[in-house]
Design a protein around this motif. Sequence first.
Motif, short mmCIF file in Angstrom:
data_model
loop_
_atom_site.label_atom_id
_atom_site.label_comp_id
_atom_site.label_asym_id
_atom_site.label_seq_id
_atom_site.Cartn_x
_atom_site.Cartn_y
_atom_site.Cartn_z
N SER A 266 0.81 -1.22 0.00
CA SER A 266 0.00 0.00 0.00
C SER A 266 0.84 1.26 0.00
N TRP A 270 -0.21 1.37 -4.67
CA TRP A 270 -1.62 1.69 -4.76
C TRP A 270 -1.93 2.39 -6.09
N ASP A 363 -5.76 -6.36 -4.12
CA ASP A 363 -6.24 -5.45 -3.08
C ASP A 363 -5.74 -4.03 -3.29
N TYR A 364 -4.74 -3.83 -4.14
CA TYR A 364 -4.11 -2.52 -4.28
C TYR A 364 -4.41 -1.88 -5.63
#
Length: 504
Positions: A266, A270, A363-364
């Motif tokens: 993250s 990101w 997720d990023y």
Amino acid sequence: MRFRSPDKMLNVLHVLGGNNCSYLYSSNQIRMKRQILKTQQKALEINLDKTLYGTFAEIGAGQEVARNFFQAGAAAGTIAKTMSAYDKTYSDAIYGEEKSGRYVCESRLIKMLDHEYRLMEERLTYQMPDTNFFVFADTIAAINYQKTIKGQGWMGVRFQMTPDGPANDLHLHVKMKDNTSHLQKEAIGMLGVNMIYACYRYTDDMDVFTQSLLDNLWGRVEIDMVRIVGEDFDHVDNRLLSFYTVKNGLSPVAIFDKNKKSVHASEFLWKKELIVVRGHFRPPTKVTLDAFESAYKQFIQEEASDKNRVRIIAEITLDYLELDGHIDEKDYIARAEMLNALGYNVIISNCANHEKLIEYLSDYRINNLGLVIGVRELSEIIKEKYFNNQDGRLLIAFGELFNRHITVYVYPAIMEEPGRLTTAKTLMVPDGIHFLYKHLVDNRQIVEIEGYDESLLNIMPWKVLESIKQGDTYWENVIPQPLVELIKKNKYFDYNSKQLDLAQ
């Protein structure tokens, strides 16, 4: 089947690893090192240690960590203060405003540790001169009612090892696996106890330190970054912490940057565009550099929507580190040192194939993802998927890896069989998968790297390793110059060992 997970309750392949990850597990070996205590036992032991005194600041999941110490008994000798600042206005007034608007982040964790530790020093140093102070802090986003938030957060401990000694920091990032908020909060409470206990009981063995973070928690959390810094830990190589994180089953993926620091995805991935280059890197050669450079240029030309957002990172898997059933930590550090010297961040993973890595990175919000592998590795993946999915799941198995958001870039090689240059387009595949493979190539989901230096393809890693060991000069001509002195200085990869044997 082999497992690397150290928990005494684990005797099956754990969900953290999925079907593509393997673990080496030896319960007897772990028990010889330490006894795994219950959470309440750990909390009580800390409470009864008159040299320890600290503050708990918890945001997001309730005061779950402090609660364990209160319930264990004798907490008055350990806890100076507990607090939770849920309202953003109150939180900003105490710790400062977060310009990014994100409150579940490492920068927020650091502000919490800074503020609370400063208060400990200002108010208690002279009153308690023989005490080791600590501050525990966390900022957590637990699963919500709609289950649109999975549950994750940042947790940290700032702690002294000796009275009046320097402050050290342990930071980690956690993903919660339980499917209710209540269970996730409970898991956070247990993890916080494990962290504080590890800081004061296991710092002489960072492998055990890392293992202990998941005591009594297997399957409930995933810890994908562990970093420890401070004067008392200047000797600790955080790249080893990343290795232990993966080896011990805390997470299938961990990352360290070119400065040898454990980092989290993250922090720098990101919404970026990413190229991942997988290899053995034992050692990196001029072929390695060519693969990085040619893939990067091609990715920017063909895939990247914004070249300023493109990142490139090397990936080493545990499978690639394993030699004769064993992983040599010195060999791992040698490869890590080489890649850092070339300026690359590194992923250490426990995923034989790429699906688990792709799942992790999802997720990023990676906009475009390029995976770079050699044609030999592609051949192995194709055959493995073909022969292991004869039950009608072939399309599903390929769809997990080859989807519209991912491009697999294939670096060519001179294969022993058929003894000539092989590229993604000329690779021989099983007849039963020929048309599917052709479809993937035609739709540019599998792309052969162009613009490579064909004169480098005769460099074979096994020949380079043998040359390093023999101490002749061949290897010095096929390895990037910045790495030559590193290998000689640190005697990486058994440098000159055969000549040394003869001299003895």
